[in-house]
Design a protein around this motif. Structure first.
Motif, PDB file in Angstrom:
ATOM      1  N   ALA A  17       0.831  -1.203   0.000  1.00  0.00           N
ATOM      2  CA  ALA A  17       0.000   0.000   0.000  1.00  0.00           C
ATOM      3  C   ALA A  17       0.867   1.255   0.000  1.00  0.00           C
ATOM      4  N   GLU A  20       2.360   1.936  -3.336  1.00  0.00           N
ATOM      5  CA  GLU A  20       1.352   2.474  -4.238  1.00  0.00           C
ATOM      6  C   GLU A  20       0.799   3.818  -3.765  1.00  0.00           C
ATOM      7  N   LYS A  22      -1.225   4.283  -1.275  1.00  0.00           N
ATOM      8  CA  LYS A  22      -2.656   4.076  -1.038  1.00  0.00           C
ATOM      9  C   LYS A  22      -2.906   3.487   0.349  1.00  0.00           C
ATOM     10  N   VAL A  25      -6.447   4.175   1.580  1.00  0.00           N
ATOM     11  CA  VAL A  25      -7.420   3.447   0.754  1.00  0.00           C
ATOM     12  C   VAL A  25      -7.483   1.989   1.202  1.00  0.00           C
ATOM     13  N   TYR A  26      -6.328   1.373   1.383  1.00  0.00           N
ATOM     14  CA  TYR A  26      -6.292  -0.024   1.815  1.00  0.00           C
ATOM     15  C   TYR A  26      -6.891  -0.178   3.209  1.00  0.00           C
ATOM     16  N   GLU A  29     -10.671   0.064   2.830  1.00  0.00           N
ATOM     17  CA  GLU A  29     -11.223  -1.115   2.171  1.00  0.00           C
ATOM     18  C   GLU A  29     -11.107  -2.354   3.052  1.00  0.00           C
ATOM     19  N   GLU A  66     -14.692  -8.137  -6.317  1.00  0.00           N
ATOM     20  CA  GLU A  66     -14.021  -7.651  -7.520  1.00  0.00           C
ATOM     21  C   GLU A  66     -14.672  -6.362  -8.017  1.00  0.00           C
ATOM     22  N   ILE A  69     -12.977  -3.358  -4.416  1.00  0.00           N
ATOM     23  CA  ILE A  69     -11.762  -3.100  -3.633  1.00  0.00           C
ATOM     24  C   ILE A  69     -10.566  -3.173  -4.577  1.00  0.00           C
ATOM     25  N   GLU A  70      -9.430  -2.671  -4.124  1.00  0.00           N
ATOM     26  CA  GLU A  70      -8.201  -2.717  -4.908  1.00  0.00           C
ATOM     27  C   GLU A  70      -7.896  -4.162  -5.304  1.00  0.00           C
ATOM     28  N   THR A  71      -7.390  -4.340  -6.500  1.00  0.00           N
ATOM     29  CA  THR A  71      -7.074  -5.671  -7.010  1.00  0.00           C
ATOM     30  C   THR A  71      -6.083  -6.398  -6.106  1.00  0.00           C
ATOM     31  N   LEU A  73      -5.642  -6.017  -2.940  1.00  0.00           N
ATOM     32  CA  LEU A  73      -6.316  -6.405  -1.702  1.00  0.00           C
ATOM     33  C   LEU A  73      -7.175  -7.656  -1.938  1.00  0.00           C
TER      34      LEU A  73
END
Length: 180
Positions: A17, A20, A22, A25-26, A29, A66, A69-71, A73
């Motif tokens: 994370a 990236e 993020k 975000v992680y 999520e 799918e 959430i982030e791919t 994750l």
């Protein structure tokens, strides 16, 4: 406090994370995923059931998460399902959050009062705790009528209890000692 296995997985996820950019975000999520498992405990139970094929579990994870959430994750969820660690998802989330808070100078403060706190009082407490800790404060409040009045504040491993219930108990103990 998360166990060592949960911490290892969470820190690995945090590193990705961070690469990236993020991290938040992680965290958000991962929190949302845990909320889904909290609302649907049978979903988590199914993912932990050894007699259900891994492919079926992964198919269900993809169907549910799918595009939401982030791919990476989602791939993480499939990996910990494969490694039979999905049952540790909440402690992994806690370890991830602790790392995020540490890296970003955030402290979690929990305040318990007998009555709900006003918005102004919450802001005043956040400001005060921010000044004391030197960190950004995330304030969690709860109501417990049994404390009668005052406030109980938990910061990290420390607790500051100025509740009326505690003060009355202290007075009762002093009276018992003086009469004995």
């Amino acid at each position: 406090m998360a166990d060592i296995v949960s911490e290892c997985y969470a820190l690995s996820l945090y590193e990705v994370a961070a690469d990236e950019k993020k991290e938040k975000v992680y965290l958000d999520e991962l929190t949302a995923v845990c909320e889904v498992f909290g609302r649907e405990p049978d979903f988590l139970k199914m993912l932990m059931t050894p007699s259900i094929a891994l492919e079926d579990k992964q198919h269900v994870l993809k169907a549910v998460f799918e595009g939401r959430i982030e791919t990476f994750l989602l791939n993480f969820l499939m990996l910990i399902t494969e490694k039979r660690r999905i049952g540790l998802i909440r402690s992994m989330r806690e370890a991830y959050k602790e790392q995020y808070y540490f890296e970003n100078g955030i402290v979690e403060v929990r305040a318990t009062t007998a009555q709900p706190m006003s918005k102004a009082l919450k802001e005043k407490l956040k400001d005060k705790m921010g000044a004391v800790t030197g960190k950004q404060v995330v304030l969690e409040t709860s109501v417990d009528e049994s404390i009668l009045g005052g406030i109980v504040v938990k910061v990290g491993g420390e607790q500051f209890d100025t509740s009326l219930r505690t003060r009355l108990a202290e007075i009762a103990a002093q009276l018992s000692n003086t009469m004995a």
